[in-house]
Design an enzyme around this catalytic site. Structure first.
Site, PDB file in Angstrom:
ATOM      1  N   THR A 138       2.747  10.898 -27.279  1.00  0.00           N
ATOM      2  CA  THR A 138       1.517  10.487 -27.928  1.00  0.00           C
ATOM      3  C   THR A 138       1.790   9.924 -29.313  1.00  0.00           C
ATOM      4  O   THR A 138       2.771  10.301 -29.973  1.00  0.00           O
ATOM      5  CB  THR A 138       0.561  11.698 -28.064  1.00  0.00           C
ATOM      6  N   TYR A 178      -1.395  20.443 -31.235  1.00  0.00           N
ATOM      7  CA  TYR A 178      -1.143  19.428 -30.196  1.00  0.00           C
ATOM      8  C   TYR A 178       0.011  18.512 -30.590  1.00  0.00           C
ATOM      9  O   TYR A 178       0.931  18.260 -29.792  1.00  0.00           O
ATOM     10  CB  TYR A 178      -2.408  18.618 -29.963  1.00  0.00           C
TER      11      TYR A 178
END
Length: 364
Positions: A138, A178
């Site tokens: 990501t 995250y």
């Protein structure tokens, strides 16, 4: 280095591919493409995300016996070993995907993303013929990018000096649980290439959208805004709506995955920023809102506005020149064309999507 893997000695139509998270949004689009190419594909998924059962049913209807489904979790070591036993290529897409969820339950986030990825790598490196492992990381590994100059315009923010966007040599700055879990997993993926010779490829993905995306307020904002506009759900804008993202249609991402595998002699051990790039950027509301209103044929307005979320980037778009060079790849679907396709899909599946999303879940 030359890789004596089963995948490299076989044509795409005879490869054994495993897609973790294969019933998810990106996974189902990838599985569809792999099956269409004639390969043998195993979907490994918990079916825990709303809509994943719909995606699996769609895949089975389209591909029948060409598709194998195994319900399981990447945190389950034995299940991972079993499902990877004959794999030539592993596309590792499974994981926890929302920043807000990671903040509320960091242990579960770490176990799904970091531990789950380590389980994949351990199973892969112990196979007699090393499979290719493609990992979906990501852009959040870059953190909030607060050290980079940003200018404010009437409808958007923009980088002050990064004309082409964020390149792969931008320093990593892991923020939020995250970002930490995905970044940790990514480092393992890269190091398993260096230490064990496992042919791995990392994609640091920007904003991916497209058909079969059931966005929620916490993750997948493009899909959520489209879903909310058509199913009459509440839209919340966090911040002033001038935040900028580069959008990449799912078919273009799938094309990049397949090219990375076909060019593994070049791509092994590499990291690629993958997104729409500078030419496919849009501000979250001041530009996307009018575009969405025009495509759906009615004015779409947010129900409320809220403060900027923790670790949110004011601007992010990828410098995609490395991917263009190494993969011979470039995005082909414009933002407007992609949103038109997504709107058409949501309208065609409105009843099923209404039921699958329970009438009220939301997204970022």
């Amino acid at each position: 280095m030359t890789y004596a893997t089963g995948a490299l000695r076989s044509s795409p139509s005879s490869r054994q591919s495993v897609v973790t998270g294969g019933a998810g949004f990106i996974g189902s689009n990838l599985v569809d493409a792999l099956c269409a190419a004639g390969g043998s594909v195993t979907v490994f998924d918990t079916l825990g995300r709303p809509g994943s059962d719909l995606n699996l049913a769609w895949l089975k209807e389209r591909h029948g016996d060409d598709l194998r489904f195994v319900q399981g979790d990447v945190r389950d070591v034995a299940a991972v070993k079993q499902v990877l036993a004959d794999a030539d290529v592993v596309y590792h897409l499974a994981g926890q995907t929302a920043v807000t969820t990671s903040i509320s339950d960091p242990r579960a986030d770490f176990e799904a993303n970091a531990v789950g990825t380590l389980n994949i790598l351990e199973a892969a490196r112990r196979l007699p013929q090393l499979p290719i492992v493609v990992y979906a990381s990501t852009n959040k590994v870059y953190g909030s990018l607060e050290h980079i100059g940003v200018v404010e315009h009437e409808t958007r923010y923009d980088f002050e000096d990064l004309a082409a966007g964020v390149a792969e040599d931008q320093p990593i700055d892991l923020q939020s649980p995250y970002g930490c879990s995905k970044g940790s997993a990514e480092f393992y993926v890269r190091d398993y290439h260096r230490v064990y010779g496992l042919p791995t490829v990392v994609f640091r993905q920007s904003c991916i959208y497209g058909q079969r995306q059931l966005g929620v307020e916490d993750q997948g904002w493009v899909g959520w805004f489209v879903l909310a506009a058509i199913l009459d759900r509440e839209i919340t804008i966090f911040g002033n709506g001038k935040q900028v993202r580069d959008l990449l249609y799912a078919d273009d991402l799938v094309d990049a995955y397949l090219r990375a595998v076909d060019r593994i002699e070049t791509t092994a051990g590499e990291v690629y920023n993958i997104g729409g790039g500078r030419d496919r950027t849009v501000s979250v509301w001041h530009e996307f809102g009018p575009l969405l209103s025009r495509i759906v044929g009615q004015t779409v307005e947010p129900a409320r506005r809220a403060a900027v979320r923790q670790s949110d980037q004011r601007v992010f778009y990828c410098d995609i020149r490395k991917a263009e060079r190494d993969l011979g790849w470039e995005p082909t679907v414009s933002i407007e064309a992609g949103i038109e396709l997504l709107v058409a899909w949501v309208r065609s599946e409105a009843a099923a999507l209404q039921q699958a999303t329970g009438g009220g879940e939301q997204q970022r």
